[in-house]
Design an enzyme around this catalytic site. Structure first.
Site, PDB file in Angstrom:
ATOM      1  N   HIS A  70      -7.388  -5.593  -0.265  1.00 16.36           N
ATOM      2  CA  HIS A  70      -6.189  -4.767  -0.179  1.00 16.36           C
ATOM      3  C   HIS A  70      -5.385  -5.143   1.064  1.00 16.36           C
ATOM      4  O   HIS A  70      -5.933  -5.263   2.156  1.00 16.36           O
ATOM      5  CB  HIS A  70      -6.601  -3.297  -0.108  1.00 16.36           C
ATOM      6  CG  HIS A  70      -5.472  -2.336  -0.118  1.00 16.36           C
ATOM      7  ND1 HIS A  70      -4.609  -2.210  -1.183  1.00 16.36           N
ATOM      8  CD2 HIS A  70      -5.057  -1.433   0.811  1.00 16.36           C
ATOM      9  CE1 HIS A  70      -3.721  -1.272  -0.913  1.00 16.36           C
ATOM     10  NE2 HIS A  70      -3.965  -0.782   0.287  1.00 16.36           N
ATOM     11  N   GLU A 120      -8.566  -5.358  -4.722  1.00 11.94           N
ATOM     12  CA  GLU A 120      -7.935  -4.207  -4.077  1.00 11.94           C
ATOM     13  C   GLU A 120      -8.939  -3.110  -3.745  1.00 11.94           C
ATOM     14  O   GLU A 120      -8.774  -2.364  -2.777  1.00 11.94           O
ATOM     15  CB  GLU A 120      -6.851  -3.625  -4.991  1.00 11.94           C
ATOM     16  CG  GLU A 120      -5.687  -4.542  -5.280  1.00 11.94           C
ATOM     17  CD  GLU A 120      -4.656  -4.553  -4.174  1.00 11.94           C
ATOM     18  OE1 GLU A 120      -4.909  -3.940  -3.119  1.00 11.94           O
ATOM     19  OE2 GLU A 120      -3.603  -5.175  -4.366  1.00 11.94           O
ATOM     20  N   SER A 161       0.842  -1.189   0.000  1.00 11.69           N
ATOM     21  CA  SER A 161       0.000   0.000   0.000  1.00 11.69           C
ATOM     22  C   SER A 161       0.884   1.249   0.000  1.00 11.69           C
ATOM     23  O   SER A 161       1.684   1.430  -0.905  1.00 11.69           O
ATOM     24  CB  SER A 161      -0.972  -0.040   1.180  1.00 11.69           C
ATOM     25  OG  SER A 161      -1.971   0.938   1.062  1.00 11.69           O
TER      26      SER A 161
END
Length: 522
Positions: free
Chosen positions: A419, A330, A215
Site C-alpha cells: 500500500h 494493498e 490512500s
C-alpha cells in the site's frame, strides 16, 4: 528526510514576478502577488518553491469545526520558504499531539522559474488514514520528476482526525445552513478555490487542474469528484489506492453518535457541550479518542448527498477524466494493523471459504496468500476498478492500473507492491524502504530498471494532467477502461494493457456491493 512508521500507513497566488516572460528566476525576483498579499519564495533544485502560504483563516477557537474562513490579507512581503505546520494529529502508534490547528497552508513548485504559457497544474492530496499526514510528505526533498516534466505542482494541508471529522446534534442549531462533519473536505475545496484564483501567478493554468492522491488522498479525490461543491475546481482526477465500494462513507447519524461519545468521554455532555469542546486544548481533544481510528467521508446531505459509490453509480459526479488504480499487495497495510481473514469476515462480511474456489483457479494459494489477495481486491481493487467502471458508464474517460513491479533488491522480501508503494515511483524519489517496503532496512540507489519504471509512471501521470489521456510517445499503450473489454495497465517487468483484469475475482465483490446497495457497478 525523516519518516515515522506511521507514515507507512498512509503515505503524501496574480502573475509570477520573475521579470520578463520567459526569464529565469533569480533570488531577487521570487515575489508573487497573491489575492491575499505578496509572498517571497526561493529557488530549490532549479524550481521556484513557495511554501506555507495560508489559504484560509486558522480554524482555531470559535472556528474549530467551522467551514474554512477567508484569510486576513497582509501588506508586506510574506516569507514563503518554509512549510507550514502540519495539522494537529497524534504521534502514532501512540503519543502526544503534534502539529497545530493553525495549519491551513498551501505550497507551490513552479518548474524552471519561467512564466511562458499556461502550464498544467497537479494538486497532490496526502494520505494517512485521515489521521496523520502533511503537505510536506514526499515533497520535503524538493523538486520531483513531475515538476521537471513541466507541471506546476501544488500541495496543501487539510484537517485530519477529530478536527477534520466531527458531527454533533448541536451543530445545526449553532450554525444553521452551514455544512458540517466534513471539515477535511471543506478545507480541500477551499484550497482548490485558492488554486483557481491564484495559480496563474505561477504560470499555472487554472482551467487545467488535476487532483491526485494516495490512500486517504485517493479517497479524497473520489469525494471531490462526487461533491457538487467542488464542481469546476479541477478538470482531471487520479485516485491511487482510494478504494471506493465498501466502508467508504459514514451516515451522518453515526458521525453524530461518535461526536456525542467524544463529548461524554471529555465530561462535557449535555447542554453547552459544543462550546465547552471548542474551549478545550488540542491535546485534550486528541486524548479523548478511543480505539482504532475510523474516519470516513460523512453523508452530510450538502457536500456529499449519498455514499461515494452510490453517487458514482448514479452518475452524480464531475464530468472529468478519471484514472484509478492499486498495487499488487494493498492488504499489507492492514496486515500491519493486525487484520486477518477472520477480521474481514467479522467486520465486512467477507466469506473466505466461498471466495476460495475463484481465487484458486490459477493454482492453490496458501492461507496467507489467499487472505492477502482477497483483502487487496475487496478493499482496494474492486473499489478503484468499480468506480472507474461507474465513471465510464457516466461518460467520463476512464483509465485503470495495477502496479506489480517490485524493485530488484526488495523482491526476496516482498510478495507484492505494498500500500502506497506507487507514490514513490510517481514522484521519482529514491526509495525509502523504512517507510514503504521493509521497515528497518537500508536501500542502495535504485537500479536503471527501477528508474525506467519511475520515469514511465511520471510520464503517464503528467500526460494525463496535460490532456486527460496518459498515453504518449515511447510508452506502452494504455487502453481505456470501457466496455466491452475494459483495459487495465499492468505495470511490471513487461508493462501492457490487460482486458478484463481479474474479472472473476472482482465480480464476487461487485455482486456483493450490488446486493447491499441495490445499484449496479458495470
Amino acid at each position: 528526510m525523516s519518516w515515522t512508521r506511521a507514515a507507512a500507513l498512509s503515505v503524501m497566488i496574480g502573475a509570477l514576478a520573475l521579470g520578463l516572460p520567459g526569464a529565469a528566476a533569480t533570488e531577487a525576483t521570487l515575489v508573487v502577488h497573491t489575492a491575499s498579499g505578496p509572498v517571497r519564495g526561493a529557488l530549490q533544485d532549479g524550481m521556484a518553491a513557495f511554501k506555507g502560504i495560508p489559504f484560509a483563516a486558522p480554524p482555531v477557537g470559535t472556528l474549530r469545526w467551522r467551514p474554512p474562513q477567508p484569510i486576513t490579507p497582509w501588506t508586506g512581503v510574506r516569507d514563503a520558504t518554509e512549510f507550514g505546520a502540519m495539522c494537529a494529529q497524534p504521534t502514532l502508534p501512540s503519543g502526544p499531539a503534534r502539529g497545530s490547528e493553525d495549519c491551513l497552508s498551501i505550497n507551490v513548485w513552479t518548474p524552471d522559474g519561467k512564466t511562458v504559457g499556461k502550464r498544467p497544474v497537479m494538486v497532490w492530496i496526502y494520505g494517512g488514514a485521515f489521521v496523520v499526514g502533511s503537505s510536506a510528505q514526499l515533497l520535503d526533498q524538493g523538486a520531483t520528476e513531475l515538476s521537471k516534466r513541466g507541471v506546476v505542482l501544488v500541495s496543501f494541508n487539510y484537517r485530519v482526525g477529530r478536527f477534520g471529522f466531527f458531527a454533533h446534534p448541536d451543530m445545526a442549531k449553532a450554525h444553521p445552513g452551514e455544512p458540517g462533519a466534513n471539515y477535511w473536505l471543506m478545507d480541500q475545496i477551499a484550497a482548490l478555490k485558492w488554486v483557481k484564483a491564484n495559480i496563474s501567478a505561477f504560470g499555472g493554468d487554472p482551467d487545467n487542474v488535476t487532483i491526485f492522491g494516495v490512500s486517504a488522498g485517493g479517497t479524497s479525490v473520489n469525494a471531490l469528484v462526487a461533491s457538487p461543491a467542488a464542481r469546476g475546481l479541477f478538470h482531471k482526477a487520479i485516485s491511487q489506492s482510494g478504494g471506493g465500494l465498501f466502508n467508504s462513507s459514514m451516515p451522518l447519524a453515526q458521525a453524530r453518535r461518535a461526536g456525542m461519545a467524544i463529548a461524554a468521554r471529555a465530561g462535557v455532555a449535555g447542554p453547552g457541550s459544543l462550546d465547552r469542546l471548542r474551549a478545550m486544548s488540542t491535546a485534550q481533544i486528541l486524548a479523548n479518542e478511543q480505539g482504532p481510528p475510523e474516519f470516513l467521508p460523512v453523508v452530510d446531505g450538502m457536500l456529499l448527498t449519498d455514499t461515494l459509490p452510490a453517487m458514482f453509480a448514479k452518475g452524480h459526479i464531475a464530468p472529468v477524466p478519471f484514472l484509478a488504480g492499486t498495487n499488487s499487495n494493498e492488504f499489507s497495510v492492514f496486515g500491519l494493523m493486525g487484520f486477518t481473514g477472520e477480521t474481514l469476515g467479522k467486520r465486512f462480511g467477507v466469506n473466505i471459504e466461498t471466495a476460495k474456489p475463484v481465487y484458486n483457479e490459477q493454482g492453490a494459494l496458501s492461507d496467507n496468500q489467499l487472505v492477502s489477495q482477497i483483502g487487496t481486491d475487496f478493499i482496494f481493487t474492486a473499489g478503484s476498478m468499480g468506480l472507474a467502471s461507474m465513471a465510464a458508464k457516466a461518460g467520463n474517460p476512464a483509465y485503470t492500473y495495477r502496479l506489480a513491479y517490485i524493485a530488484d533488491e526488495f523482491r526476496p522480501a516482498l510478495k507484492g507492491v505494498p500500500h502506497a508503494g506507487d507514490q514513490m515511483y510517481v514522484f521519482g524519489l529514491d526509495y525509502k524502504p523504512e517507510v514503504i517496503f521493509s521497515p528497518g532496512t537500508s536501500a542502495s540507489s535504485p537500479s536503471d530498471k527501477d528508474r525506467r519504471i519511475s520515469a514511465m509512471m511520471a510520464d503517464y501521470w503528467t500526460n494525463f494532467a496535460r490532456t486527460g489521456d496518459p498515453n504518449g510517445k515511447g510508452l506502452p499503450v494504455w487502453g481505456m477502461f470501457k466496455p466491452p473489454a475494459p483495459m487495465t495497465l499492468v505495470i511490471d517487468d513487461e508493462t501492457a494493457s490487460v482486458p478484463d483484469f481479474r474479472k472473476a475475482q472482482l465480480s464476487l465483490w461487485y455482486r456483493m456491493w450490488e446486493r447491499q446497495s441495490g445499484l449496479t457497478v458495470e
